[in-house]
Design an enzyme around this catalytic site. Structure first.
Site, PDB file in Angstrom:
ATOM      1  N   ASP A  82       0.822  -1.205   0.000  1.00  9.82           N
ATOM      2  CA  ASP A  82       0.000   0.000   0.000  1.00  9.82           C
ATOM      3  C   ASP A  82       0.858   1.258   0.000  1.00  9.82           C
ATOM      4  O   ASP A  82       2.064   1.209   0.226  1.00  9.82           O
ATOM      5  CB  ASP A  82      -0.938  -0.003   1.211  1.00  9.82           C
ATOM      6  CG  ASP A  82      -0.180  -0.064   2.534  1.00  9.82           C
ATOM      7  OD1 ASP A  82       0.791  -0.844   2.628  1.00  9.82           O
ATOM      8  OD2 ASP A  82      -0.536   0.666   3.489  1.00  9.82           O
ATOM      9  N   GLU A 144      -0.041  -1.355   5.740  1.00 12.21           N
ATOM     10  CA  GLU A 144       1.044  -0.950   6.634  1.00 12.21           C
ATOM     11  C   GLU A 144       0.961   0.531   6.957  1.00 12.21           C
ATOM     12  O   GLU A 144       1.299   0.953   8.078  1.00 12.21           O
ATOM     13  CB  GLU A 144       2.401  -1.275   5.980  1.00 12.21           C
ATOM     14  CG  GLU A 144       3.599  -1.132   6.903  1.00 12.21           C
ATOM     15  CD  GLU A 144       4.201   0.280   6.925  1.00 12.21           C
ATOM     16  OE1 GLU A 144       5.060   0.535   7.797  1.00 12.21           O
ATOM     17  OE2 GLU A 144       3.809   1.119   6.085  1.00 12.21           O
TER      18      GLU A 144
END
Length: 389
Positions: A82, A144
């Site tokens: 991400d 994350e």
């Protein structure tokens, strides 16, 4: 080893082109599966067995575990799939279209941290004719940048399993064996409103919050007097009172006030113990002020991380990079992988100074050296694990 920049650039271009923003704000938050589909395809073409696993209770969020080889040891090369949100109008180029200027590759996630995965693929290609004695596992996680829900889910599920794990966050190819933890907390004080001409008509939440803030700062001072770690540039735990909101009018007794703060603990400290200690210190304030005081998490937090300087993985990475392992201020998924019993270290191309800002880039000069280091890790920990020399 000959580094194929064209192939690297093409793979990173495809990864950057797949938006995968994770954010606590649902208006920004996106899924990450298209990124994992790309990685899974490339890894399966290289003989890996790839699993894409849903993250429980997180629609459109997935983890990828791709494995080649078998055995009781092995190496996990891990990265998150991400990115953070972006300021579209402040980029000089399209954040989802890889651009090359002055020896740098620009794009959202180029350094944090989609740029790690093509380097891993390049190392795999360079060693494709070498049989593995221990497994090589490539891990790509979700979220994350927001909740770390992907890594939390893997830790709860008890996989992947390996002996060593290297997380390719941007460290400018310096091995990192320590970072602080982080807690982000809310304290909400609920009192009761009334006409300000008579304080007895209510219970002032702002006044109670004044006592709360004083207690937090006293606690911070006690922690800083007790804990020090010379491995960190800021060698003590920190607490920041970040924002406060309360009240609605000067002539009304404030009925509600909320404070947000963060606390960054050193290795050896425990987030849950810190949270319990704060909660205990708030109770007398609630009793004295006649208010209700509630401490709650803004997110689940990340524990401090430290890999012993004597560990085999630390020594191997120091040998391969020619640099001593150090500490960083930012948090990573390292505590979650370490909790699975693996020696864990953070090491990757690019600089954290370029992350989370417009015109994010990865320096092309970092790429070939990163592939050399990854080749060395695979060679020493998977291909020839009996000789770490």
């Amino acid at each position: 080893m000959t580094f194929d920049l064209k192939r690297y650039r093409d793979q990173l271009s495809q990864l950057v082109a797949q938006p995968s923003v994770s954010c606590a704000d649902p208006n920004w938050d996106m899924g990450n599966k298209p990124v994992l589909d790309l990685l899974a395809t490339w890894l399966e073409e290289r003989g890996f067995s790839a699993e894409i696993l849903p993250v429980p209770d997180k629609p459109n969020k997935f983890n990828l575990i791709a494995t080649k080889g078998s055995g009781s040891g092995g190496l996990v090369l891990s990265g998150h799939s991400d990115t953070v949100p972006y300021d579209d109008n402040r980029w000089q180029s399209d954040p989802f279209e890889l651009a090359e200027r002055d020896g740098k590759l620009y794009g959202l996630g180029a350094t944090d941290m989609k740029g790690f995965f093509p380097a891993v693929l390049a190392a795999i290609d360079a060693l494709s004719d070498r049989p593995l004695k221990e497994p090589l596992i490539v891990l790509a996680t979700a979220d994350e940048e927001s909740s770390m829900s992907g890594a939390r889910a893997l830790a709860d599920q008890g996989h992947p399993r390996g002996r060593y794990a290297v997380i390719g966050e941007p460290t400018e190819l310096r091995p990192v064996r320590m970072h602080k933890g982080i807690m982000m907390e809310s304290i909400r004080v609920r009192g009761s409103s009334g006409h300000s001409s008579n304080p007895a008509l209510g219970h002032n939440a702002l006044e109670a919050m004044h006592s709360v803030m004083s207690e937090l700062l006293t606690f911070r001072g006690e922690l800083q007097a007790r804990y020090r770690h010379p491995g960190f540039a800021v060698d003590l735990p920190t607490m920041n009172l970040g924002c406060i909101h309360g009240g609605d009018n000067p002539n009304r007794i404030c009925a509600e006030c909320e404070l947000h703060f963060d606390l960054r603990a050193l290795p050896g400290m425990d987030n849950d113990e810190l949270r319990r200690a704060i909660d205990l210190r708030l109770r007398p304030i609630a009793e004295r002020s006649g208010t209700d005081i509630v401490l709650s998490e803004l997110f689940a937090g990340v524990e401090p991380f430290e890999e012993p300087e004597t560990s085999e993985l630390v020594r191997t990475c120091e040998r391969l990079t020619g640099q001593s392992a150090e500490a960083v201020a930012f948090a990573t998924e390292a505590p979650f992988l370490q909790s699975l019993g693996m020696q864990t270290l953070v090491l990757g191309p690019g600089s954290i100074n370029q992350a989370h800002q417009p015109d994010e880039f990865i320096d092309i000069g970092q790429l070939a050296p990163s592939v050399d280091i990854l080749c060395g890790l695979i060679e020493q920990l998977c291909i020839n694990p009996d000789s770490k020399g």
